[in-house]
Design a protein around this motif. Structure first.
Motif, PDB file in Angstrom:
ATOM      1  N   ARG A  60       0.832  -1.207   0.000  1.00  0.00           N
ATOM      2  CA  ARG A  60       0.000   0.000   0.000  1.00  0.00           C
ATOM      3  C   ARG A  60       0.865   1.255   0.000  1.00  0.00           C
ATOM      4  NH1 ARG A  60      -4.539  -0.371   4.335  1.00  0.00           N
ATOM      5  NH2 ARG A  60      -5.238  -1.937   2.817  1.00  0.00           N
ATOM      6  N   ARG A  61       1.924   1.257   0.803  1.00  0.00           N
ATOM      7  CA  ARG A  61       2.830   2.412   0.836  1.00  0.00           C
ATOM      8  C   ARG A  61       3.560   2.572  -0.494  1.00  0.00           C
ATOM      9  NH1 ARG A  61       4.163   0.207   5.856  1.00  0.00           N
ATOM     10  NH2 ARG A  61       6.143  -0.574   5.002  1.00  0.00           N
ATOM     11  N   VAL A  62       4.028   1.469  -1.041  1.00  0.00           N
ATOM     12  CA  VAL A  62       4.745   1.524  -2.319  1.00  0.00           C
ATOM     13  C   VAL A  62       3.826   2.044  -3.425  1.00  0.00           C
ATOM     14  CG1 VAL A  62       5.816   0.119  -4.122  1.00  0.00           C
ATOM     15  CG2 VAL A  62       6.388  -0.277  -1.723  1.00  0.00           C
TER      16      VAL A  62
ATOM     17  N   GLN B  28       5.306   5.249  -4.950  1.00  0.00           N
ATOM     18  CA  GLN B  28       6.074   4.958  -6.151  1.00  0.00           C
ATOM     19  C   GLN B  28       5.224   4.845  -7.415  1.00  0.00           C
ATOM     20  OE1 GLN B  28       9.375   4.802  -6.137  1.00  0.00           O
ATOM     21  NE2 GLN B  28       9.727   4.811  -3.943  1.00  0.00           N
ATOM     22  N   VAL B  29       3.971   4.383  -7.266  1.00  0.00           N
ATOM     23  CA  VAL B  29       3.136   4.151  -8.442  1.00  0.00           C
ATOM     24  C   VAL B  29       2.268   5.356  -8.766  1.00  0.00           C
ATOM     25  CG1 VAL B  29       1.360   2.690  -9.474  1.00  0.00           C
ATOM     26  CG2 VAL B  29       3.121   1.666  -8.021  1.00  0.00           C
ATOM     27  N   ARG B  30       1.588   5.895  -7.777  1.00  0.00           N
ATOM     28  CA  ARG B  30       0.637   6.980  -8.048  1.00  0.00           C
ATOM     29  C   ARG B  30       1.255   8.157  -8.796  1.00  0.00           C
ATOM     30  NH1 ARG B  30      -4.400   7.647  -6.482  1.00  0.00           N
ATOM     31  NH2 ARG B  30      -4.295   6.136  -4.770  1.00  0.00           N
ATOM     32  N   PRO B  31       2.467   8.593  -8.473  1.00  0.00           N
ATOM     33  CA  PRO B  31       3.039   9.722  -9.222  1.00  0.00           C
ATOM     34  C   PRO B  31       3.253   9.429 -10.711  1.00  0.00           C
ATOM     35  CG  PRO B  31       4.220   9.403  -7.149  1.00  0.00           C
ATOM     36  CD  PRO B  31       3.342   8.211  -7.332  1.00  0.00           C
ATOM     37  N   LEU B  32       3.252   8.155 -11.106  1.00  0.00           N
ATOM     38  CA  LEU B  32       3.496   7.800 -12.498  1.00  0.00           C
ATOM     39  C   LEU B  32       2.225   7.682 -13.331  1.00  0.00           C
ATOM     40  CD1 LEU B  32       6.122   4.930 -11.965  1.00  0.00           C
ATOM     41  CD2 LEU B  32       6.575   7.352 -12.424  1.00  0.00           C
TER      42      LEU B  32
ATOM     43  N   PHE C  26       5.502   2.492 -20.971  1.00  0.00           N
ATOM     44  CA  PHE C  26       5.738   1.433 -20.003  1.00  0.00           C
ATOM     45  C   PHE C  26       6.595   1.996 -18.869  1.00  0.00           C
ATOM     46  CE2 PHE C  26       8.895  -1.953 -18.846  1.00  0.00           C
ATOM     47  CZ  PHE C  26       8.053  -2.662 -18.011  1.00  0.00           C
ATOM     48  N   PRO C  27       6.158   1.911 -17.623  1.00  0.00           N
ATOM     49  CA  PRO C  27       6.927   2.484 -16.498  1.00  0.00           C
ATOM     50  C   PRO C  27       8.097   1.590 -16.111  1.00  0.00           C
ATOM     51  CG  PRO C  27       4.931   1.442 -15.671  1.00  0.00           C
ATOM     52  CD  PRO C  27       4.875   1.326 -17.175  1.00  0.00           C
ATOM     53  N   GLU C  28       9.180   1.686 -16.860  1.00  0.00           N
ATOM     54  CA  GLU C  28      10.335   0.802 -16.659  1.00  0.00           C
ATOM     55  C   GLU C  28      10.884   0.884 -15.238  1.00  0.00           C
ATOM     56  OE1 GLU C  28      13.310   1.447 -19.583  1.00  0.00           O
ATOM     57  OE2 GLU C  28      11.941   1.204 -21.282  1.00  0.00           O
ATOM     58  N   GLU C  29      10.771   2.052 -14.605  1.00  0.00           N
ATOM     59  CA  GLU C  29      11.340   2.202 -13.271  1.00  0.00           C
ATOM     60  C   GLU C  29      10.665   1.304 -12.238  1.00  0.00           C
ATOM     61  OE1 GLU C  29       9.111   6.141 -14.141  1.00  0.00           O
ATOM     62  OE2 GLU C  29       9.779   4.366 -15.242  1.00  0.00           O
TER      63      GLU C  29
ATOM     64  N   LYS D 135      -5.641  -0.579  -6.751  1.00  0.00           N
ATOM     65  CA  LYS D 135      -6.364   0.601  -6.257  1.00  0.00           C
ATOM     66  C   LYS D 135      -5.802   1.882  -6.870  1.00  0.00           C
ATOM     67  CE  LYS D 135      -7.453  -1.423  -1.729  1.00  0.00           C
ATOM     68  NZ  LYS D 135      -7.192  -1.356  -0.270  1.00  0.00           N
ATOM     69  N   VAL D 136      -4.538   1.843  -7.212  1.00  0.00           N
ATOM     70  CA  VAL D 136      -3.866   3.021  -7.767  1.00  0.00           C
ATOM     71  C   VAL D 136      -3.791   2.954  -9.284  1.00  0.00           C
ATOM     72  CG1 VAL D 136      -1.695   4.306  -7.812  1.00  0.00           C
ATOM     73  CG2 VAL D 136      -2.543   3.354  -5.659  1.00  0.00           C
ATOM     74  N   SER D 137      -3.444   1.773  -9.827  1.00  0.00           N
ATOM     75  CA  SER D 137      -3.296   1.626 -11.273  1.00  0.00           C
ATOM     76  C   SER D 137      -3.466   0.166 -11.655  1.00  0.00           C
ATOM     77  CB  SER D 137      -1.915   2.118 -11.716  1.00  0.00           C
ATOM     78  OG  SER D 137      -1.635   1.718 -13.050  1.00  0.00           O
ATOM     79  N   LEU D 138      -4.472  -0.114 -12.476  1.00  0.00           N
ATOM     80  CA  LEU D 138      -4.662  -1.478 -12.957  1.00  0.00           C
ATOM     81  C   LEU D 138      -3.494  -1.904 -13.834  1.00  0.00           C
ATOM     82  CD1 LEU D 138      -6.882  -3.740 -12.851  1.00  0.00           C
ATOM     83  CD2 LEU D 138      -7.493  -3.013 -15.147  1.00  0.00           C
ATOM     84  N   ALA D 139      -2.965  -0.978 -14.632  1.00  0.00           N
ATOM     85  CA  ALA D 139      -1.829  -1.298 -15.499  1.00  0.00           C
ATOM     86  C   ALA D 139      -0.618  -1.699 -14.673  1.00  0.00           C
ATOM     87  CB  ALA D 139      -1.501  -0.107 -16.395  1.00  0.00           C
TER      88      ALA D 139
END
Length: 380
Positions: free
Chosen positions: A15-17, A21-25, A35-38, A76-80
């Motif tokens: 949830r923290r990650v 890390q995901v939501r800003p992308l 594609f979010p390679e990071e 919850k943040v990104s299905l992709a």
């Protein structure tokens, strides 16, 4: 559902990650469809990319329930982005664990355990979607090699993958007979990536056409017995389909949360729209359906993890079909609660609606799953 202390810690960590890390992308993924390679490095360092690699091969030793917990939180943040979590389970780890030789496991699993390996699954063809038996791609035996020719479509991560799980026909036959499965290095000469598909949703999880032109692969790329690839396919999909439901469950929860917050803030006719019974009923229906979906998902994964495979196919199809349908219903109602703003990219619910649709189609359309469920009940 009751989760172990370790699984609860996993949920909190993911949830923290996802938030940090995901939501800003997400906005960039939607705008550029890149594609979010990071995230490969982020997920790999935390063991999320390779969750299903057993301890003895250097992996986290996760199970289906843990995979679903992680994919729900990221969903919850990104299905992709959630599709990248445990990405190599269906295309690499599960096939090796269930059908690979010990030599093949020793060759690939320690590499996957490092958390940098991406895999793709090449089943679908232009004329072989729900009907896997219609596969036309061929793998002709030639000495100690196979020569592959054919075409695949809608292959997620094809251009990014290190390995591709390839289903091809090795013998003439009717229906499912004669289909074999291979684990192929994507750098093999003759494997060519075609156009990138332009999709309605799930941006950031790219999908491609793939062509095989006299691609020569070693015979030890074959997983399991020649001609039994379809059976392998069904087993792997049965184990993976609940994780598709988990991603959709995360999306549904996010859609409801957005709707509740909007209903508290938006005012019409001098009061919050959440004070109107029409909106309250929509929120109540969302909550009931999500709670039912979550209970079904995790009671099913815990039964599967316990080692009883007698209901694997039945539970897998029930969970995948029910939860992804619920996610679509909740996403649609979330747009309705938001009114005209629901149709605007200013709010994420329009993305939820676009993303939710695909999970009703991939890994077996929900119409096919209803057929599977009925056949299981009728003993066919």
């Amino acid at each position: 559902m009751k989760f172990s202390e370790e699984q609860e810690m996993l949920r909190d960590m993911v949830r923290r990650v996802a938030e940090e890390q995901v939501r800003p992308l997400v906005a960039g993924m939607e705008e550029t469809k890149r594609f979010p390679e990071e995230l490969v490095e982020v997920f790999g360092d935390l063991g999320l990319l390779q969750m299903w690699v057993p301890d003895e091969y250097g992996g986290p030793g996760g199970d289906l329930t843990s995979v679903c917990i992680a994919k729900e939180e990221i969903g919850k943040v990104s299905l992709a982005a959630s599709t990248l979590c445990a990405n190599n389970s269906i295309g690499l780890i599960l096939p090796l664990l269930h059908f690979g030789s010990e030599a093949q496991k020793q060759r690939y699993l320690p590499e996957a355990a490092k958390g940098r390996t991406i895999s793709a699954v090449a089943i679908t063809e232009p004329e072989a979607g729900s009907d896997v038996s219609a596969i036309r791609t061929t793998a002709r035996r030639d000495g100690n090699s196979y020569v592959v020719n054919g075409q695949k479509s809608w292959i997620t991560w094809a251009a990014q993958a290190n390995y591709m799980l390839l289903f091809a026909r090795t013998a003439e036959g009717r229906g499912h007979d004669g289909i074999s499965v291979f684990l192929v290095d994507t750098k093999t000469p003759g494997l060519k990536i075609g156009r990138k598909e332009v999709k309605m949703g799930r941006h950031g999880s790219p999908t491609y056409q793939v062509f095989f032109e006299d691609m020569r692969i070693d015979a030890d790329c074959l997983l399991g017995e020649e001609g039994n690839g379809f059976k392998a396919c069904m087993k792997i999909l049965d184990l993976n389909r609940p994780s598709v439901a988990a991603s959709s469950l995360g999306l549904a929860q996010a859609a409801m949360d957005e709707s509740v917050n909007y209903a508290k803030d938006r005012r019409q006719f001098g009061k919050r729209i959440g004070d109107f019974q029409a909106i309250q009923f929509k929120l109540a229906d969302m909550a009931m359906k999500i709670e039912a979906a979550r209970t079904l998902l995790y009671t099913s994964t815990q039964e599967i993890d316990a080692g009883d495979s007698s209901r694997l196919t039945l539970l897998s199809s029930i969970v995948k079909c029910f939860v992804t349908d619920i996610a679509m219903e909740v996403a649609l109602e979330s747009v309705q609660v938001h009114g005209s703003y629901g149709y605007s990219t200013e709010y994420p619910v329009e993305r939820f609606m676009r993303d939710a649709k695909l999970n009703q189609i991939l890994e077996g359309t929900n119409e096919i799953h209803r057929v599977i469920i009925a056949r299981q009940l009728l003993g066919k």
